[in-house]
Design a protein around this motif. Structure first.
Motif, PDB file in Angstrom:
ATOM      1  N   ARG A  15       0.828  -1.205   0.151  1.00  0.00           N
ATOM      2  CA  ARG A  15       0.085  -0.113   0.150  1.00  0.00           C
ATOM      3  C   ARG A  15       0.813   1.215  -0.053  1.00  0.00           C
ATOM      4  NH1 ARG A  15      -3.398  -1.265   4.822  1.00  0.00           N
ATOM      5  NH2 ARG A  15      -3.166  -3.474   4.224  1.00  0.00           N
ATOM      6  N   HIS A  18      -0.832   5.455   3.227  1.00  0.00           N
ATOM      7  CA  HIS A  18      -1.446   4.857   4.558  1.00  0.00           C
ATOM      8  C   HIS A  18      -1.115   5.811   5.601  1.00  0.00           C
ATOM      9  CE1 HIS A  18       2.467   3.146   3.929  1.00  0.00           C
ATOM     10  NE2 HIS A  18       2.568   2.983   5.334  1.00  0.00           N
ATOM     11  N   PHE A  31      -3.324   2.042   9.140  1.00  0.00           N
ATOM     12  CA  PHE A  31      -4.472   2.055   8.653  1.00  0.00           C
ATOM     13  C   PHE A  31      -4.616   2.452   7.333  1.00  0.00           C
ATOM     14  CE2 PHE A  31      -8.224   4.791   8.280  1.00  0.00           C
ATOM     15  CZ  PHE A  31      -9.186   3.614   8.486  1.00  0.00           C
ATOM     16  N   ASP A  32      -5.325   1.596   6.611  1.00  0.00           N
ATOM     17  CA  ASP A  32      -5.946   1.873   5.309  1.00  0.00           C
ATOM     18  C   ASP A  32      -4.779   2.271   4.195  1.00  0.00           C
ATOM     19  OD1 ASP A  32      -7.998   2.703   3.298  1.00  0.00           O
ATOM     20  OD2 ASP A  32      -8.714   4.050   4.300  1.00  0.00           O
ATOM     21  N   TYR A  34      -3.716   3.111   0.032  1.00  0.00           N
ATOM     22  CA  TYR A  34      -4.297   2.805  -1.180  1.00  0.00           C
ATOM     23  C   TYR A  34      -3.462   1.692  -1.991  1.00  0.00           C
ATOM     24  CZ  TYR A  34      -5.867   3.777  -5.973  1.00  0.00           C
ATOM     25  OH  TYR A  34      -6.641   3.825  -7.408  1.00  0.00           O
ATOM     26  N   GLU A  39      -8.674   2.164  -2.204  1.00  0.00           N
ATOM     27  CA  GLU A  39      -8.680   2.288  -0.783  1.00  0.00           C
ATOM     28  C   GLU A  39      -8.840   1.058  -0.176  1.00  0.00           C
ATOM     29  OE1 GLU A  39     -10.637   4.704  -2.266  1.00  0.00           O
ATOM     30  OE2 GLU A  39      -9.583   6.465  -2.164  1.00  0.00           O
ATOM     31  N   GLY A  41      -8.966   0.449   3.368  1.00  0.00           N
ATOM     32  CA  GLY A  41     -10.082   0.618   4.534  1.00  0.00           C
ATOM     33  C   GLY A  41     -10.090  -0.537   5.826  1.00  0.00           C
ATOM     34  N   ASP A  42      -8.776  -1.022   5.766  1.00  0.00           N
ATOM     35  CA  ASP A  42      -8.406  -2.055   6.793  1.00  0.00           C
ATOM     36  C   ASP A  42      -7.360  -1.602   7.950  1.00  0.00           C
ATOM     37  OD1 ASP A  42      -6.024  -1.912   5.266  1.00  0.00           O
ATOM     38  OD2 ASP A  42      -6.118  -3.739   4.851  1.00  0.00           O
ATOM     39  N   ALA A  71     -13.200   4.343   4.204  1.00  0.00           N
ATOM     40  CA  ALA A  71     -12.036   4.175   3.823  1.00  0.00           C
ATOM     41  C   ALA A  71     -11.456   5.692   3.059  1.00  0.00           C
ATOM     42  CB  ALA A  71     -11.815   3.243   2.487  1.00  0.00           C
ATOM     43  N   ARG A  72     -10.003   5.517   3.419  1.00  0.00           N
ATOM     44  CA  ARG A  72      -9.378   7.070   3.290  1.00  0.00           C
ATOM     45  C   ARG A  72      -7.900   6.805   2.943  1.00  0.00           C
ATOM     46  NH1 ARG A  72     -11.408  10.270   7.790  1.00  0.00           N
ATOM     47  NH2 ARG A  72     -13.032   8.941   7.667  1.00  0.00           N
ATOM     48  N   ILE A  73      -7.253   7.893   2.192  1.00  0.00           N
ATOM     49  CA  ILE A  73      -5.642   7.766   2.089  1.00  0.00           C
ATOM     50  C   ILE A  73      -5.287   8.946   2.346  1.00  0.00           C
ATOM     51  CG2 ILE A  73      -5.558   6.389   0.158  1.00  0.00           C
ATOM     52  CD1 ILE A  73      -5.362   8.854  -1.723  1.00  0.00           C
ATOM     53  N   ASP A  98     -10.796  10.576   0.130  1.00  0.00           N
ATOM     54  CA  ASP A  98     -11.516   9.106  -0.285  1.00  0.00           C
ATOM     55  C   ASP A  98     -11.367   9.036  -1.674  1.00  0.00           C
ATOM     56  OD1 ASP A  98     -13.597  10.950  -0.971  1.00  0.00           O
ATOM     57  OD2 ASP A  98     -15.143   9.515  -0.232  1.00  0.00           O
TER      58      ASP A  98
END
Length: 136
Positions: A15, A18, A31-32, A34, A39, A41-42, A71-73, A98
């Motif tokens: 990713r 994050h 967290f989260d 791309y 995205e 979302g984890d 979910a977001r970056i 997002d």
């Protein structure tokens, strides 16, 4: 000192964009971000428990709360103390994007109960405060 995890072990996917925070000398959260398909979302925790196994390991966190952040970056994640106990640590998530909307909300994640709580809901902005007239 912590040795690398075995290659067959469960791991967070690759990713970018994050957010992460270390909550102790042997534990950090990611967290989260791309990934290959958008995205993610984890929420993952990286354990580096040299007193037990001496190796690093990933754990996917399943939140116990019904509400969770979208979910977001590009957000920030910061550790906070929830009480006088060194074992009760929280994480504050702020902002992010997002893909079309910027967020100004704040969430609290309790690492003991694995529950998310909204601290400040998202509010629409009437002006773009991120643009400065002096181009900095």
């Amino acid at each position: 000192h912590c040795l690398p995890a075995a290659s067959s072990a469960q791991a967070a996917s690759a990713r970018s964009q994050h957010c992460a925070a270390a909550v102790s000398a042997d534990r950090a959260y990611v967290f989260d971000g791309y990934g290959e398909h958008g995205e993610l979302g984890d929420l993952w925790t990286l354990h580096c428990d040299s007193t037990v196994t001496g190796t690093a390991s990933w754990e996917l966190i399943a939140p116990t709360s019904e509400q969770t952040p979208i979910a977001r970056i590009g957000a920030t994640l910061s550790p906070v103390t929830l009480s006088d106990s060194a074992h009760l640590v929280g994480l504050v998530l702020f902002g992010g994007l997002d893909g079309g909307s910027y967020f100004n909300n704040a969430w609290l994640f309790d690492t003991h109960t694995t529950a998310w709580t909204v601290l400040l809901p998202h509010t629409a902005q009437t002006t773009d405060v991120s643009v400065r007239s002096d181009a900095r």
